[in-house]
Design a protein around this motif. Structure first.
Motif, PDB file in Angstrom:
ATOM      1  N   VAL A 266       4.018  -0.831  -2.098  1.00 40.45           N
ATOM      2  CA  VAL A 266       3.066  -0.583  -3.189  1.00 40.45           C
ATOM      3  C   VAL A 266       1.648  -0.496  -2.636  1.00 40.45           C
ATOM      4  O   VAL A 266       0.900   0.436  -2.952  1.00 40.45           O
TER       5      VAL A 266
ATOM      6  N   GLN B  17      -0.135   3.217  -3.163  1.00 41.79           N
ATOM      7  CA  GLN B  17      -1.034   3.313  -4.313  1.00 41.79           C
ATOM      8  C   GLN B  17      -2.323   4.068  -3.975  1.00 41.79           C
ATOM      9  O   GLN B  17      -2.687   4.989  -4.703  1.00 41.79           O
TER      10      GLN B  17
ATOM     11  N   ARG C 215      -2.695   7.944  -5.462  1.00 41.30           N
ATOM     12  CA  ARG C 215      -3.700   7.923  -6.534  1.00 41.30           C
ATOM     13  C   ARG C 215      -3.124   8.345  -7.878  1.00 41.30           C
ATOM     14  O   ARG C 215      -3.667   9.192  -8.579  1.00 41.30           O
ATOM     15  N   SER C 216      -2.014   7.756  -8.229  1.00 37.36           N
ATOM     16  CA  SER C 216      -1.359   8.032  -9.497  1.00 37.36           C
ATOM     17  C   SER C 216      -2.241   7.545 -10.648  1.00 37.36           C
ATOM     18  O   SER C 216      -2.824   6.469 -10.576  1.00 37.36           O
TER      19      SER C 216
ATOM     20  N   ASN D 240      -1.588   6.354 -13.658  1.00 41.10           N
ATOM     21  CA  ASN D 240      -1.191   5.079 -14.253  1.00 41.10           C
ATOM     22  C   ASN D 240      -0.412   4.204 -13.281  1.00 41.10           C
ATOM     23  O   ASN D 240       0.290   3.280 -13.701  1.00 41.10           O
ATOM     24  N   GLY D 241      -0.490   4.506 -12.001  1.00 42.21           N
ATOM     25  CA  GLY D 241       0.262   3.730 -11.026  1.00 42.21           C
ATOM     26  C   GLY D 241       1.743   4.068 -11.090  1.00 42.21           C
ATOM     27  O   GLY D 241       2.151   5.071 -11.675  1.00 42.21           O
TER      28      GLY D 241
ATOM     29  N   ARG E 142       5.978   2.117 -10.732  1.00 44.26           N
ATOM     30  CA  ARG E 142       6.822   0.933 -10.589  1.00 44.26           C
ATOM     31  C   ARG E 142       7.877   1.236  -9.540  1.00 44.26           C
ATOM     32  O   ARG E 142       8.214   2.399  -9.312  1.00 44.26           O
TER      33      ARG E 142
ATOM     34  N   ASP F  73       1.904  13.679 -11.418  1.00 37.72           N
ATOM     35  CA  ASP F  73       1.871  12.803 -10.247  1.00 37.72           C
ATOM     36  C   ASP F  73       3.069  13.052  -9.340  1.00 37.72           C
ATOM     37  O   ASP F  73       2.941  13.166  -8.119  1.00 37.72           O
TER      38      ASP F  73
END
Length: 187
Positions: A50, A54, A58-59, A61-62, A64, A82
């Motif tokens: 992660v 991350q 540069r997503s 909303n991130g 999972r 994304d």
């Protein structure tokens, strides 16, 4: 197993449990998933993955993660853009090892996924400028993989080359080069 199946068929729900609940597509959450196979023998640390991806991806909303074992991880996003951006910019690596990425359809089995194709940018040098075109790139790169995208690049020092994005089967050895023959019997 047959005994258990026979007993299960003998069970019935009472009226209190109600009628069937219909699972309709409009009830499902909209998720876009990339399945990744980490081509390493080392153990994977999900927190480090992660922290690594991350800032790179540069997503909006991130994302999972879901670890499926056997070095396969699902990256779950809220945005199709994304996922498209990440797949368009492969290859990706983690801890100096290649990652095989694939779009994952929720209804398919992970065991059916094949992680043996990855995009690479290949530089083709030594081609006369008049031959720097899509047909020549396709002919030169057909032994390496499926040609996807061509980009001509003239370097500052006067040299020239073609950049070709190729879908390569990473389960096969890489090609080291290709001999080019001209009409005047030069190679």
């Amino acid at each position: 197993m047959n005994e258990l199946t026979k007993q299960w068929k003998g069970l019935s729900l009472s009226q209190r449990e109600g009628p069937k609940f219909q699972m309709r597509p409009n009830l499902a959450t909209t998720e876009y998933i990339i399945a990744a196979k980490f081509l390493t023998k080392r153990a994977l640390n999900m927190d480090t993955i992660v922290v690594t991806f991350q800032p790179l991806w540069r997503s909006k909303n991130g994302f999972r993660l879901k670890n499926l074992g056997n070095h396969v991880v699902l990256f779950i996003f809220d945005s199709k853009a994304d996922v498209d951006n990440i797949l368009a910019n492969e290859p990706w690596s983690y801890d100096k090892n290649l990652m095989g990425l694939q779009w994952y359809e929720v209804d398919s089995d992970v065991e059916d996924l094949s992680f043996n194709l990855t995009h690479f940018w290949v530089q083709v040098h030594g081609i006369p400028v008049r031959f720097m075109n899509k047909r020549v790139a396709e002919g030169l790169c057909e032994t390496m993989g499926q040609e996807c995208h061509l980009q001509n690049a003239l370097t500052e020092d006067g040299g020239s080359f073609m950049r070709v994005r190729i879908l390569v089967n990473i389960s096969q050895p890489l090609c080291r080069g290709r001999v080019i023959a001209f009409d005047d019997n030069r190679e």
